[in-house]
Write a protein that holds these residues in place. Sequence first.
Motif, PDB file in Angstrom:
ATOM      1  N   GLU A  96       5.844  49.538  -9.673  1.00  0.00           N
ATOM      2  CA  GLU A  96       7.488  50.352  -8.587  1.00  0.00           C
ATOM      3  C   GLU A  96       7.960  48.920  -8.989  1.00  0.00           C
ATOM      4  OE1 GLU A  96       7.783  51.470  -5.030  1.00  0.00           O
ATOM      5  OE2 GLU A  96       6.634  52.905  -5.192  1.00  0.00           O
ATOM      6  N   TRP A  97       9.239  49.289 -10.238  1.00  0.00           N
ATOM      7  CA  TRP A  97       9.862  47.904 -10.662  1.00  0.00           C
ATOM      8  C   TRP A  97      11.796  48.576 -11.203  1.00  0.00           C
ATOM      9  CZ3 TRP A  97       9.120  42.904 -10.267  1.00  0.00           C
ATOM     10  CH2 TRP A  97      10.076  41.901 -10.356  1.00  0.00           C
ATOM     11  N   SER A  98      12.814  47.675 -10.251  1.00  0.00           N
ATOM     12  CA  SER A  98      13.943  47.980 -10.381  1.00  0.00           C
ATOM     13  C   SER A  98      14.265  46.331 -10.523  1.00  0.00           C
ATOM     14  CB  SER A  98      14.392  48.721  -9.153  1.00  0.00           C
ATOM     15  OG  SER A  98      14.710  49.810  -8.591  1.00  0.00           O
ATOM     16  N   TYR A  99      15.494  46.253 -11.449  1.00  0.00           N
ATOM     17  CA  TYR A  99      16.258  44.977 -11.874  1.00  0.00           C
ATOM     18  C   TYR A  99      16.962  44.705 -11.082  1.00  0.00           C
ATOM     19  CZ  TYR A  99      13.092  44.630 -16.042  1.00  0.00           C
ATOM     20  OH  TYR A  99      12.761  44.590 -17.163  1.00  0.00           O
ATOM     21  N   ASN A 100      16.876  43.802  -9.673  1.00  0.00           N
ATOM     22  CA  ASN A 100      18.287  44.117  -8.755  1.00  0.00           C
ATOM     23  C   ASN A 100      18.802  42.835  -9.149  1.00  0.00           C
ATOM     24  OD1 ASN A 100      16.135  42.322  -8.003  1.00  0.00           O
ATOM     25  ND2 ASN A 100      15.259  42.832  -6.349  1.00  0.00           N
ATOM     26  N   ASN A 101      18.282  42.049 -10.664  1.00  0.00           N
ATOM     27  CA  ASN A 101      19.267  41.302 -10.591  1.00  0.00           C
ATOM     28  C   ASN A 101      20.230  41.779 -11.750  1.00  0.00           C
ATOM     29  OD1 ASN A 101      17.048  41.341 -12.676  1.00  0.00           O
ATOM     30  ND2 ASN A 101      16.627  38.970 -12.654  1.00  0.00           N
ATOM     31  N   LEU A 102      20.456  43.306 -12.213  1.00  0.00           N
ATOM     32  CA  LEU A 102      20.891  43.546 -13.592  1.00  0.00           C
ATOM     33  C   LEU A 102      21.579  45.089 -13.118  1.00  0.00           C
ATOM     34  CD1 LEU A 102      21.561  43.620 -16.546  1.00  0.00           C
ATOM     35  CD2 LEU A 102      19.531  45.055 -16.757  1.00  0.00           C
ATOM     36  N   SER A 103      22.598  44.685 -13.020  1.00  0.00           N
ATOM     37  CA  SER A 103      24.111  46.005 -13.000  1.00  0.00           C
ATOM     38  C   SER A 103      24.072  46.974 -13.814  1.00  0.00           C
ATOM     39  CB  SER A 103      24.489  45.990 -11.823  1.00  0.00           C
ATOM     40  OG  SER A 103      25.662  44.652 -12.131  1.00  0.00           O
ATOM     41  N   GLY A 104      24.609  45.982 -14.983  1.00  0.00           N
ATOM     42  CA  GLY A 104      25.033  46.563 -16.695  1.00  0.00           C
ATOM     43  C   GLY A 104      24.306  45.840 -17.846  1.00  0.00           C
ATOM     44  N   ILE A 105      24.423  46.688 -18.937  1.00  0.00           N
ATOM     45  CA  ILE A 105      24.521  46.357 -19.914  1.00  0.00           C
ATOM     46  C   ILE A 105      26.040  46.368 -20.548  1.00  0.00           C
ATOM     47  CG2 ILE A 105      23.382  46.074 -22.270  1.00  0.00           C
ATOM     48  CD1 ILE A 105      21.147  47.130 -20.452  1.00  0.00           C
ATOM     49  N   ILE A 106      26.181  45.529 -21.266  1.00  0.00           N
ATOM     50  CA  ILE A 106      27.816  44.980 -22.716  1.00  0.00           C
ATOM     51  C   ILE A 106      26.657  44.763 -23.693  1.00  0.00           C
ATOM     52  CG2 ILE A 106      29.563  44.070 -23.443  1.00  0.00           C
ATOM     53  CD1 ILE A 106      29.777  43.305 -19.775  1.00  0.00           C
ATOM     54  N   VAL A 107      26.971  46.004 -25.154  1.00  0.00           N
ATOM     55  CA  VAL A 107      27.136  46.218 -25.451  1.00  0.00           C
ATOM     56  C   VAL A 107      27.795  46.066 -27.239  1.00  0.00           C
ATOM     57  CG1 VAL A 107      25.904  47.500 -27.511  1.00  0.00           C
ATOM     58  CG2 VAL A 107      25.403  47.953 -25.771  1.00  0.00           C
ATOM     59  N   TYR A 108      27.366  45.138 -27.846  1.00  0.00           N
ATOM     60  CA  TYR A 108      28.490  44.948 -29.004  1.00  0.00           C
ATOM     61  C   TYR A 108      28.736  45.247 -30.106  1.00  0.00           C
ATOM     62  CZ  TYR A 108      31.627  41.296 -25.910  1.00  0.00           C
ATOM     63  OH  TYR A 108      32.103  40.671 -25.198  1.00  0.00           O
ATOM     64  N   PRO A 109      28.948  45.075 -31.201  1.00  0.00           N
ATOM     65  CA  PRO A 109      28.575  46.069 -32.430  1.00  0.00           C
ATOM     66  C   PRO A 109      27.649  44.795 -33.263  1.00  0.00           C
ATOM     67  CG  PRO A 109      30.642  45.660 -32.797  1.00  0.00           C
ATOM     68  CD  PRO A 109      30.632  45.212 -31.284  1.00  0.00           C
ATOM     69  N   ASP A 110      27.336  43.541 -33.123  1.00  0.00           N
ATOM     70  CA  ASP A 110      26.780  42.589 -33.671  1.00  0.00           C
ATOM     71  C   ASP A 110      26.729  41.325 -33.042  1.00  0.00           C
ATOM     72  OD1 ASP A 110      25.658  41.754 -36.119  1.00  0.00           O
ATOM     73  OD2 ASP A 110      26.833  42.520 -37.359  1.00  0.00           O
ATOM     74  N   LYS A 111      26.402  40.504 -33.928  1.00  0.00           N
ATOM     75  CA  LYS A 111      26.664  39.109 -33.694  1.00  0.00           C
ATOM     76  C   LYS A 111      27.925  38.478 -32.853  1.00  0.00           C
ATOM     77  CE  LYS A 111      23.241  37.243 -36.396  1.00  0.00           C
ATOM     78  NZ  LYS A 111      23.094  36.288 -37.270  1.00  0.00           N
ATOM     79  N   PHE A 112      27.766  37.951 -31.578  1.00  0.00           N
ATOM     80  CA  PHE A 112      28.960  37.000 -30.815  1.00  0.00           C
ATOM     81  C   PHE A 112      29.682  35.860 -30.309  1.00  0.00           C
ATOM     82  CE2 PHE A 112      25.959  39.166 -27.740  1.00  0.00           C
ATOM     83  CZ  PHE A 112      25.849  38.416 -27.131  1.00  0.00           C
ATOM     84  N   ASN A 113      29.807  35.183 -29.796  1.00  0.00           N
ATOM     85  CA  ASN A 113      29.494  33.403 -29.825  1.00  0.00           C
ATOM     86  C   ASN A 113      29.139  33.057 -28.239  1.00  0.00           C
ATOM     87  OD1 ASN A 113      32.760  33.730 -28.451  1.00  0.00           O
ATOM     88  ND2 ASN A 113      33.472  33.200 -30.844  1.00  0.00           N
ATOM     89  N   ALA A 114      29.708  31.958 -27.761  1.00  0.00           N
ATOM     90  CA  ALA A 114      29.218  31.688 -26.834  1.00  0.00           C
ATOM     91  C   ALA A 114      30.574  32.536 -25.386  1.00  0.00           C
ATOM     92  CB  ALA A 114      29.145  29.969 -26.328  1.00  0.00           C
ATOM     93  N   ASP A 115      31.518  32.086 -26.215  1.00  0.00           N
ATOM     94  CA  ASP A 115      33.049  31.850 -25.499  1.00  0.00           C
ATOM     95  C   ASP A 115      33.212  34.784 -25.595  1.00  0.00           C
ATOM     96  OD1 ASP A 115      33.783  30.016 -25.138  1.00  0.00           O
ATOM     97  OD2 ASP A 115      34.313  30.183 -26.650  1.00  0.00           O
ATOM     98  N   LEU A 116      31.940  34.735 -26.203  1.00  0.00           N
ATOM     99  CA  LEU A 116      31.366  36.397 -26.381  1.00  0.00           C
ATOM    100  C   LEU A 116      32.848  36.970 -27.717  1.00  0.00           C
ATOM    101  CD1 LEU A 116      30.730  37.680 -22.355  1.00  0.00           C
ATOM    102  CD2 LEU A 116      29.650  36.606 -24.193  1.00  0.00           C
ATOM    103  N   GLN A 117      33.141  36.813 -28.135  1.00  0.00           N
ATOM    104  CA  GLN A 117      34.052  36.742 -29.156  1.00  0.00           C
ATOM    105  C   GLN A 117      33.359  37.327 -30.345  1.00  0.00           C
ATOM    106  OE1 GLN A 117      37.612  37.417 -28.599  1.00  0.00           O
ATOM    107  NE2 GLN A 117      36.961  36.194 -25.619  1.00  0.00           N
TER     108      GLN A 117
END
Length: 259
Positions: A96-117
Motif C-alpha cells: 500500500e502506498w499513497s503520496y501524502n507529500n503530493l497533492s497536484g501535478i502541473i504539466v507544462y508543454p516543454d522545458k521551463f526555467n527556475a521561475d517556472l516560465q
Amino acid sequence: MIYLFVFIVFVGLVAYAFYLMKPKAIKQFPKHWHKLLLDNVLFYKKLSAKNQAVFRQRMLLFLSEVNIDAVNTTIEDIDKVLLASSAIIPVFGFKEWSYNNLSGIIVYPDKFNADLQFSNQDKDKKILGMVGTGRFDKQMILSQKAIRHAFLNKTDKHNTPIHEFVHLLDKMDGDTDGIPEYFLGKAYIQPWLTLMHKEMEAINNDQSDIRKYGGTSQAEFFAVASEYFFERPKLFKQKHPELFNMLSMSFQQSKAVKN
C-alpha cells in the motif's frame, strides 16, 4: 440575520471550490488504457496478468488522490497513463502506498526555467521536472514532452517523471538528501553512503555509465541511479551489482525488475 446568510454563502462557496479542486475519481479503468500501457510501459508489460490488474487499480487510486493540471497544453489519456505509471513503478513493491507529500501535478508543454516560465521570450529554460517548494509545496511540475519521451526511449536509462517521484520518496524521512533511510533502515545507511560516494566519484571522473547529473549531489545520484534501475534493470545489475542490491532493498521489488 444577514451575517448568518453571508456566512452560509461563504461556506458554500468554499465547499464548492474544494469540490472543484478535488481529483475526479475514475470509477472504472478505461479499456483502451490497457493497450496504452502494453505499448508504452515496459515495466507493466513484464508483469504477470495478476500484477497488471494490481498495477491498474493502484493507478486509479493515484489518479483519485492527485490533481493533474495543464498550463498552455492539454492533458490527454496517454499523459494520465504515463504519469500514473511513473508514480506506481517506484512503489509497486509496497503493498500500500499513497503520496501524502503530493497533492497536484502541473504539466507544462516543454522545458521551463527556475521561475517556472516557459514562453519563447524566457531565458534559461532547461528544467524538465521538479518537486515544488514554498508556495508550490506538495506540487510537482513536469514537461509534457519529457513525460512522453521518458517512455518512448526504452534504452537511455533516463525517465524524468520517475526521477521526480523518487525525489518525493527520498523526502519521506524529512530531507531530500539521497539517503533512503525511510526505506533502507539505519543499518544500511553507511554502506549506502560508501557505495554512493564511490560511484559519484567514478561519474565525475568519467568512469561510470551512470548519467553525469548523478554526480552533482547525493539527492540527484539517488534519483538518477533509480531511473537506471527501473529503465534498464538487467544492465544495471550487471554493471552495478552492489547498487542494484541496495536499490532492490529500498524499493522492495527485485522480482519486478529482474529483467
